[in-house]
Design an enzyme around this catalytic site. Structure first.
Site, PDB file in Angstrom:
ATOM      1  CB  SER A 160      32.718  72.578  40.436  1.00  0.00           C
ATOM      2  OG  SER A 160      31.837  72.304  39.384  1.00  0.00           O
ATOM      3  CG  ASN A 217      30.897  75.659  43.212  1.00  0.00           C
ATOM      4  OD1 ASN A 217      30.353  76.242  44.139  1.00  0.00           O
ATOM      5  ND2 ASN A 217      30.315  75.513  42.029  1.00  0.00           N
ATOM      6  CE1 TYR A 235      37.865  73.832  34.951  1.00  0.00           C
ATOM      7  CE2 TYR A 235      35.595  74.219  34.281  1.00  0.00           C
ATOM      8  CZ  TYR A 235      36.521  73.901  35.254  1.00  0.00           C
ATOM      9  OH  TYR A 235      36.109  73.643  36.530  1.00  0.00           O
ATOM     10  CB  CYS A 257      36.052  70.829  25.110  1.00  0.00           C
ATOM     11  SG  CYS A 257      35.181  71.880  23.918  1.00  0.00           S
ATOM     12  CB  ALA A 258      38.039  68.776  29.941  1.00  0.00           C
ATOM     13  CD  GLU A 259      33.162  70.286  33.490  1.00  0.00           C
ATOM     14  OE1 GLU A 259      32.433  71.132  32.937  1.00  0.00           O
ATOM     15  OE2 GLU A 259      33.308  70.212  34.706  1.00  0.00           O
ATOM     16  CE1 TYR A 306      28.553  70.931  39.092  1.00  0.00           C
ATOM     17  CE2 TYR A 306      27.439  72.661  37.861  1.00  0.00           C
ATOM     18  CZ  TYR A 306      28.490  72.237  38.652  1.00  0.00           C
ATOM     19  OH  TYR A 306      29.472  73.133  39.005  1.00  0.00           O
TER      20      TYR A 306
END
Length: 238
Positions: free
Chosen positions: A33, A36, A173, A175-177, A197
């Site tokens: 990310s 982060n 944001y 939904c892009a992932e 993750y």
């Protein structure tokens, strides 16, 4: 989830089937990310090294889509939002590029790429377009996205409820992932893939539930990867 200590990381596949995909060791996506503080230079390097120790191929993918829009939605003036986005993305790109150069400069097993690089891939396009349809037609998916956006934004806004614009930008944001959570094997052309993750995926409960609805593909898995000392400290407190 069963936790295994692998070097300096604690690894928790989300389901028993995710454990099978982990053990196959074909491919891993490690999400990085932007902005982060968890993802320091050393941590990105160690995550990449862990990936190479356990998988035949590894992709480090950093989020670079809708970043400036998120800053605007959170109240930053447009110029300042763009400046912050550029700074954050420059930093995360440098960390990923450095890790690849140090561990696999030829790019034979380790690749680093931004999320936006996936936009040209047909499978990503197909899955992402399908999510827009689901937002309109699938109440379960829409509710999960709404809850996720509300939780994320309420925290960022100090407890204040998000506006409709903020909610919409946050969902874009997310939904892009989501395509990488659903079917990385189809997108990147690998046999199976573990999405890694340091927190459970926002939609994991939905994607790995039984029954009908939006579900991860059979060859898609998820695992939570955290520093081993953090996991040991949690176990001591339990």
């Amino acid at each position: 989830m069963t936790t295994a200590i692998q070097g300096i990381f604690a690894v928790r596949p989300y389901t028993p089937h995710c454990q099978v995909i982990h053990d196959e060791g074909d491919h891993a996506v490690i999400g990085i990310s932007s902005g982060n503080s968890y993802f320091t230079h050393d941590r990105v390097l160690e995550l990449a090294r862990w990936g190479l120790d356990h998988f035949r191929q590894v992709d480090l993918i950093w989020t670079d889509m809708h970043v400036a829009e998120m800053f605007v939605a959170l109240g930053y003036p447009e110029v300042e939002a763009q400046r912050k986005a550029v700074k954050n993305l420059r930093g995360v790109r440098a960390k990923v590029t450095s890790a690849v150069a140090a561990l696999d400069p030829e790019g034979e097993r380790l690749r680093g790429r931004p999320m936006s690089a996936l936009l040209e891939l047909p499978a990503y396009q197909r899955i992402r377009s399908g999510l827009d349809v689901l937002m309109a037609d699938d109440p379960e998916f829409r509710e999960v996205c709404d809850q996720l956006a509300a939780r994320f934004l309420t925290d960022k806004l100090g407890g204040q409820p998000p506006t409709e614009l903020q909610r919409e930008v946050c969902i874009k944001y997310v939904c892009a992932e989501v395509p990488l959570f659903l079917d990385t094997p189809a997108i990147l052309g690998v046999s199976s893939s573990l999405n890694c993750y340091h927190q459970a995926l926002p939609l994991a409960e939905l994607l790995y539930a039984r029954g009908w609805g939006l579900r991860a593909s059979r060859n898609q898995g998820h695992a939570v990867i955290t520093p081993a000392e953090e996991r040991e400290e949690q176990d001591r407190r339990a």
